[in-house]
Write a protein that holds these residues in place. Structure first.
Motif, PDB file in Angstrom:
ATOM      1  N   LEU A  77      92.860 -31.316 107.710  1.00  0.00           N
ATOM      2  CA  LEU A  77      92.183 -32.108 106.678  1.00  0.00           C
ATOM      3  C   LEU A  77      93.225 -32.516 105.641  1.00  0.00           C
ATOM      4  O   LEU A  77      94.014 -31.683 105.174  1.00  0.00           O
ATOM      5  CB  LEU A  77      91.082 -31.270 106.036  1.00  0.00           C
ATOM      6  CG  LEU A  77      90.079 -31.966 105.125  1.00  0.00           C
ATOM      7  CD1 LEU A  77      89.263 -32.996 105.896  1.00  0.00           C
ATOM      8  CD2 LEU A  77      89.140 -30.936 104.500  1.00  0.00           C
ATOM      9  N   ILE A  78      93.231 -33.800 105.281  1.00  0.00           N
ATOM     10  CA  ILE A  78      94.240 -34.333 104.361  1.00  0.00           C
ATOM     11  C   ILE A  78      93.540 -35.051 103.205  1.00  0.00           C
ATOM     12  O   ILE A  78      92.922 -36.098 103.413  1.00  0.00           O
ATOM     13  CB  ILE A  78      95.193 -35.309 105.071  1.00  0.00           C
ATOM     14  CG1 ILE A  78      95.834 -34.638 106.288  1.00  0.00           C
ATOM     15  CG2 ILE A  78      96.253 -35.821 104.099  1.00  0.00           C
ATOM     16  CD1 ILE A  78      96.729 -35.565 107.087  1.00  0.00           C
ATOM     17  N   PRO A  79      93.609 -34.520 101.991  1.00  0.00           N
ATOM     18  CA  PRO A  79      93.013 -35.237 100.854  1.00  0.00           C
ATOM     19  C   PRO A  79      93.891 -36.395 100.413  1.00  0.00           C
ATOM     20  O   PRO A  79      95.120 -36.349 100.542  1.00  0.00           O
ATOM     21  CB  PRO A  79      92.948 -34.154  99.767  1.00  0.00           C
ATOM     22  CG  PRO A  79      94.071 -33.217 100.102  1.00  0.00           C
ATOM     23  CD  PRO A  79      94.186 -33.230 101.607  1.00  0.00           C
ATOM     24  N   VAL A  80      93.250 -37.450  99.911  1.00  0.00           N
ATOM     25  CA  VAL A  80      94.001 -38.568  99.334  1.00  0.00           C
ATOM     26  C   VAL A  80      94.689 -38.064  98.068  1.00  0.00           C
ATOM     27  O   VAL A  80      94.026 -37.608  97.134  1.00  0.00           O
ATOM     28  CB  VAL A  80      93.070 -39.751  99.004  1.00  0.00           C
ATOM     29  CG1 VAL A  80      93.827 -40.826  98.230  1.00  0.00           C
ATOM     30  CG2 VAL A  80      92.475 -40.327 100.282  1.00  0.00           C
ATOM     31  N   PRO A  81      96.028 -38.117  98.019  1.00  0.00           N
ATOM     32  CA  PRO A  81      96.728 -37.535  96.866  1.00  0.00           C
ATOM     33  C   PRO A  81      96.796 -38.477  95.673  1.00  0.00           C
ATOM     34  O   PRO A  81      96.879 -39.696  95.826  1.00  0.00           O
ATOM     35  CB  PRO A  81      98.130 -37.265  97.424  1.00  0.00           C
ATOM     36  CG  PRO A  81      98.328 -38.356  98.431  1.00  0.00           C
ATOM     37  CD  PRO A  81      96.970 -38.619  99.041  1.00  0.00           C
ATOM     38  N   LEU A  82      96.773 -37.871  94.496  1.00  0.00           N
ATOM     39  CA  LEU A  82      97.097 -38.610  93.281  1.00  0.00           C
ATOM     40  C   LEU A  82      98.606 -38.555  93.073  1.00  0.00           C
ATOM     41  O   LEU A  82      99.275 -37.629  93.537  1.00  0.00           O
ATOM     42  CB  LEU A  82      96.411 -37.976  92.068  1.00  0.00           C
ATOM     43  CG  LEU A  82      94.903 -38.143  91.910  1.00  0.00           C
ATOM     44  CD1 LEU A  82      94.413 -37.320  90.731  1.00  0.00           C
ATOM     45  CD2 LEU A  82      94.532 -39.598  91.720  1.00  0.00           C
ATOM     46  N   HIS A  83      99.153 -39.547  92.383  1.00  0.00           N
ATOM     47  CA  HIS A  83     100.549 -39.445  91.981  1.00  0.00           C
ATOM     48  C   HIS A  83     100.659 -38.305  90.961  1.00  0.00           C
ATOM     49  O   HIS A  83      99.757 -38.111  90.134  1.00  0.00           O
ATOM     50  CB  HIS A  83     101.026 -40.764  91.363  1.00  0.00           C
ATOM     51  CG  HIS A  83     102.498 -40.803  91.094  1.00  0.00           C
ATOM     52  ND1 HIS A  83     103.040 -40.360  89.905  1.00  0.00           N
ATOM     53  CD2 HIS A  83     103.533 -41.216  91.862  1.00  0.00           C
ATOM     54  CE1 HIS A  83     104.351 -40.509  89.949  1.00  0.00           C
ATOM     55  NE2 HIS A  83     104.688 -41.028  91.116  1.00  0.00           N
ATOM     56  N   PRO A  84     101.738 -37.508  91.004  1.00  0.00           N
ATOM     57  CA  PRO A  84     101.867 -36.377  90.071  1.00  0.00           C
ATOM     58  C   PRO A  84     101.665 -36.747  88.608  1.00  0.00           C
ATOM     59  O   PRO A  84     101.050 -35.997  87.848  1.00  0.00           O
ATOM     60  CB  PRO A  84     103.291 -35.868  90.332  1.00  0.00           C
ATOM     61  CG  PRO A  84     103.557 -36.234  91.756  1.00  0.00           C
ATOM     62  CD  PRO A  84     102.850 -37.548  91.972  1.00  0.00           C
TER      63      PRO A  84
ATOM     64  N   ASP B  51      87.227 -23.900 108.338  1.00  0.00           N
ATOM     65  CA  ASP B  51      88.295 -23.075 108.905  1.00  0.00           C
ATOM     66  C   ASP B  51      89.324 -23.943 109.639  1.00  0.00           C
ATOM     67  O   ASP B  51      89.681 -23.685 110.790  1.00  0.00           O
ATOM     68  CB  ASP B  51      87.722 -22.013 109.855  1.00  0.00           C
ATOM     69  CG  ASP B  51      88.758 -20.950 110.221  1.00  0.00           C
ATOM     70  OD1 ASP B  51      89.688 -20.740 109.422  1.00  0.00           O
ATOM     71  OD2 ASP B  51      88.638 -20.339 111.309  1.00  0.00           O
ATOM     72  N   ILE B  52      89.786 -24.989 108.946  1.00  0.00           N
ATOM     73  CA  ILE B  52      90.846 -25.836 109.483  1.00  0.00           C
ATOM     74  C   ILE B  52      91.948 -25.963 108.429  1.00  0.00           C
ATOM     75  O   ILE B  52      91.685 -25.835 107.226  1.00  0.00           O
ATOM     76  CB  ILE B  52      90.340 -27.238 109.886  1.00  0.00           C
ATOM     77  CG1 ILE B  52      89.689 -27.945 108.691  1.00  0.00           C
ATOM     78  CG2 ILE B  52      89.386 -27.153 111.055  1.00  0.00           C
ATOM     79  CD1 ILE B  52      89.274 -29.377 108.987  1.00  0.00           C
ATOM     80  N   PRO B  53      93.186 -26.204 108.853  1.00  0.00           N
ATOM     81  CA  PRO B  53      94.301 -26.283 107.894  1.00  0.00           C
ATOM     82  C   PRO B  53      94.165 -27.475 106.949  1.00  0.00           C
ATOM     83  O   PRO B  53      93.629 -28.516 107.311  1.00  0.00           O
ATOM     84  CB  PRO B  53      95.538 -26.442 108.785  1.00  0.00           C
ATOM     85  CG  PRO B  53      95.117 -26.012 110.142  1.00  0.00           C
ATOM     86  CD  PRO B  53      93.649 -26.320 110.243  1.00  0.00           C
ATOM     87  N   LEU B  54      94.690 -27.271 105.752  1.00  0.00           N
ATOM     88  CA  LEU B  54      94.791 -28.338 104.768  1.00  0.00           C
ATOM     89  C   LEU B  54      96.241 -28.811 104.729  1.00  0.00           C
ATOM     90  O   LEU B  54      97.156 -28.005 104.601  1.00  0.00           O
ATOM     91  CB  LEU B  54      94.365 -27.833 103.387  1.00  0.00           C
ATOM     92  CG  LEU B  54      94.307 -28.859 102.257  1.00  0.00           C
ATOM     93  CD1 LEU B  54      93.104 -29.771 102.445  1.00  0.00           C
ATOM     94  CD2 LEU B  54      94.226 -28.164 100.913  1.00  0.00           C
ATOM     95  N   VAL B  55      96.449 -30.106 104.886  1.00  0.00           N
ATOM     96  CA  VAL B  55      97.794 -30.687 104.879  1.00  0.00           C
ATOM     97  C   VAL B  55      97.918 -31.611 103.675  1.00  0.00           C
ATOM     98  O   VAL B  55      97.031 -32.437 103.431  1.00  0.00           O
ATOM     99  CB  VAL B  55      98.074 -31.462 106.177  1.00  0.00           C
ATOM    100  CG1 VAL B  55      99.450 -32.128 106.119  1.00  0.00           C
ATOM    101  CG2 VAL B  55      97.980 -30.536 107.386  1.00  0.00           C
ATOM    102  N   ALA B  56      99.010 -31.476 102.941  1.00  0.00           N
ATOM    103  CA  ALA B  56      99.220 -32.305 101.755  1.00  0.00           C
ATOM    104  C   ALA B  56     100.044 -33.540 102.092  1.00  0.00           C
ATOM    105  O   ALA B  56     101.095 -33.439 102.732  1.00  0.00           O
ATOM    106  CB  ALA B  56      99.916 -31.493 100.667  1.00  0.00           C
ATOM    107  N   ALA B  57      99.555 -34.683 101.683  1.00  0.00           N
ATOM    108  CA  ALA B  57     100.330 -35.922 101.763  1.00  0.00           C
ATOM    109  C   ALA B  57     100.951 -36.185 100.398  1.00  0.00           C
ATOM    110  O   ALA B  57     100.573 -35.576  99.394  1.00  0.00           O
ATOM    111  CB  ALA B  57      99.432 -37.084 102.181  1.00  0.00           C
TER     112      ALA B  57
END
Length: 230
Positions: A120-127, A150-156
């Motif tokens: 699962l990949i959330p839409v990232p905000l700019h820092p 129960d699935i991995p979280l991946v950061a974009a």
């Protein structure tokens, strides 16, 4: 622990009208049935379709220019009570509103869909924008949903601080986000992207492109609510 405590303590009353809740959920039957469910919707981009449209038929935009994700799953329309709930969550960091939206998202997605992604990949905000706002709503939702499924979280990563999408038309949104995301490392074959609200799909489309470059073969776009027909 906080989320669990909120779910145990708060479901007694409807989050929309404060009437007694139903079946342990934070809503009553009347409010649940009156929510703006996104049916029918285009299976490609989840854009709300006029009543009477045949289920499963792509909209004209998806036929001419298919999005880079395979399917969009967005159970609600960004209207009425859902608009107010999203705003309480997004701009006031309301955990009650967030939990209600997360429950509605889970309930609105078929069990097969929930079991499909390998990450699962959330839409990232700019820092910089995340620091200004002090709250990242997509990340908040994704962290909790990844634990529940129960699935991995991946950061974009958002490569640059793009201008706000508000007020831009579809083509301007796509151009604004071109090459706007990066995913480091190799992704599994099936990933789901998550955001709170899907407007034209340009943000999720750009993130899907980055996921394809990182090895994802199947990409779905998930969101709680979709803006209505423009």
């Amino acid at each position: 622990m906080v989320d669990g405590g909120l779910r145990r303590a708060l479901p007694g009353r409807c989050a929309f009208c404060l009437a007694p809740g139903q079946g342990g959920h934070p809503w009553c039957e009347s409010c649940f049935e009156s929510l703006p469910w996104n049916v029918p919707a285009c299976p490609g981009c989840a854009e709300p379709r006029p009543s009477g449209t045949l289920a499963g038929r792509l909209c004209g935009r998806c036929v001419v220019t298919p999005p880079r994700f395979d399917k969009a799953r967005v159970p609600l329309c960004y209207q009425g009570e859902i608009t107010a709930m999203v705003r309480r969550f997004k701009f006031h960091a309301s955990p009650r509103a967030g939990n209600v939206l997360l429950e509605l998202l889970e309930l609105g997605l078929p069990p097969k869909a929930l079991a499909w992604p390998q990450a699962l990949i959330p839409v990232p905000l700019h820092p910089r924008r995340a620091r200004e706002r002090g709250f990242d709503q997509a990340d908040w939702l994704a962290r909790r949903l990844s634990r529940r499924l129960d699935i991995p979280l991946v950061a974009a990563r958002r490569c640059r601080d793009t201008r706000s999408q508000r007020g831009l038309d579809r083509m301007e949104r796509r151009h604004n986000l071109r090459d706007g995301f990066e995913v480091t490392g190799r992704l599994p074959g099936r990933v789901a992207l998550l955001d709170d609200v899907m407007t034209t799909g340009a943000t999720l489309d750009a993130l899907a492109q980055a996921c394809r470059r990182a090895g994802a073969e199947g990409v779905e776009a998930w969101a709680v609510a979709r803006t209505p027909l423009l």
